[in-house]
Design a protein around this motif. Structure first.
Motif, PDB file in Angstrom:
ATOM      1  N   TYR A 136      48.119  43.068 -21.962  1.00 33.65           N
ATOM      2  CA  TYR A 136      49.113  42.101 -21.488  1.00 33.65           C
ATOM      3  C   TYR A 136      48.751  41.601 -20.092  1.00 33.65           C
ATOM      4  CZ  TYR A 136      52.586  43.154 -25.179  1.00 33.65           C
ATOM      5  OH  TYR A 136      53.274  43.283 -26.360  1.00 33.65           O
ATOM      6  N   ARG A 137      48.375  42.515 -19.233  1.00 32.96           N
ATOM      7  CA  ARG A 137      48.032  42.143 -17.851  1.00 32.96           C
ATOM      8  C   ARG A 137      46.852  41.170 -17.821  1.00 32.96           C
ATOM      9  NH1 ARG A 137      46.273  46.203 -12.923  1.00 32.96           N
ATOM     10  NH2 ARG A 137      46.456  44.648 -11.280  1.00 32.96           N
ATOM     11  N   VAL A 142      53.018  39.045 -17.534  1.00 32.75           N
ATOM     12  CA  VAL A 142      53.473  39.980 -16.513  1.00 32.75           C
ATOM     13  C   VAL A 142      54.660  40.821 -16.983  1.00 32.75           C
ATOM     14  CG1 VAL A 142      54.383  40.175 -14.169  1.00 32.75           C
ATOM     15  CG2 VAL A 142      52.527  38.565 -14.663  1.00 32.75           C
ATOM     16  N   ALA A 145      53.573  43.268 -19.561  1.00 30.99           N
ATOM     17  CA  ALA A 145      52.721  44.301 -18.969  1.00 30.99           C
ATOM     18  C   ALA A 145      53.559  45.315 -18.199  1.00 30.99           C
ATOM     19  CB  ALA A 145      51.671  43.662 -18.057  1.00 30.99           C
ATOM     20  N   ALA A 165      48.570  49.875 -11.046  1.00 31.57           N
ATOM     21  CA  ALA A 165      48.618  48.583 -11.736  1.00 31.57           C
ATOM     22  C   ALA A 165      50.049  48.074 -11.829  1.00 31.57           C
ATOM     23  CB  ALA A 165      47.996  48.712 -13.131  1.00 31.57           C
ATOM     24  N   LEU A 169      51.594  44.654 -10.227  1.00 33.08           N
ATOM     25  CA  LEU A 169      52.334  43.677 -11.028  1.00 33.08           C
ATOM     26  C   LEU A 169      53.697  43.371 -10.415  1.00 33.08           C
ATOM     27  CD1 LEU A 169      51.517  44.853 -14.643  1.00 33.08           C
ATOM     28  CD2 LEU A 169      51.002  42.608 -13.690  1.00 33.08           C
ATOM     29  N   LYS A 174      50.326  40.275 -10.619  1.00 31.23           N
ATOM     30  CA  LYS A 174      49.046  40.262 -11.330  1.00 31.23           C
ATOM     31  C   LYS A 174      48.432  41.634 -11.361  1.00 31.23           C
ATOM     32  CE  LYS A 174      46.526  38.739  -7.274  1.00 31.23           C
ATOM     33  NZ  LYS A 174      45.446  38.052  -6.762  1.00 31.23           N
TER      34      LYS A 174
END
Length: 174
Positions: A136-137, A142, A145, A165, A169, A174
């Motif tokens: 997803y990322r 977003v 994710a 991560a 996000l 991101k």
């Protein structure tokens, strides 16, 4: 070195000719040694023999798919992984391997669907759920994710890379 191992396994199989003993474990070792030596055609032949003898064995079917993939036979690998999922629809790792391979081939929508199928099959497996989060990322999804990283960390809160991560996000999008 692997050629020597393959020769030894081949000799052991030949010496058992006519034996009623199960040779599957020996053939599996032979196939692995042939693959490690880069002798893909011979390795694939051994994996195929194993599947003829044990057509519903998930591990052997996965091994054949992996051998196809490692030998650069992407379409055959995808077909084999799909066969595993026909045999065992709740086995997530064949979906994951499909996703990885489809990602490599640039077939992103199909890859994402495979990762989603893996997570549906194993919603309590942190590796599978976090792999979906990464997918997803990479695609800029977003919200999805974040949700997947949160779900994966709820399963296994020790995943530092996933936590970082997720923080990125949340702060950078991101």
């Amino acid at each position: 070195r692997w050629d020597d191992a393959a020769s030894a396994y081949t000799a052991a199989l030949a010496s058992r000719a006519g034996s009623s003993a199960d040779d599957s474990a020996l053939r599996l070792k032979l196939a692995g040694a042939l693959a490690a030596a880069g002798r893909w055609d011979a390795a694939l032949q051994e994996y195929q023999r194993l599947i003829i003898a044990n057509p519903n064995d998930i591990a052997m079917n996965m091994a054949l798919g992996n051998a196809y993939r490692q030998s650069g036979r992407s379409q055959q690998a995808l077909t084999q992984y799909r066969r595993v999922n026909q045999l065992a629809p709740s086995y997530p790792f064949a979906y994951s391997r499909q996703g990885e391979l489809l990602d490599e081939l640039g077939r992103l929508d199909e890859a994402l669907a495979a990762y989603q199928a893996a997570a549906t099959a194993a919603p309590d497996n942190a590796d599978v759920v976090l792999t979906l989060a990464v997918a997803y990322r990479k695609r800029g999804m977003v919200a999805e994710a974040i949700a997947a990283f949160e779900a994966g960390l709820a399963i296994d809160p020790t995943r530092d890379a996933a936590r970082l991560a997720l923080e990125d996000l949340r702060t950078k999008g991101k």
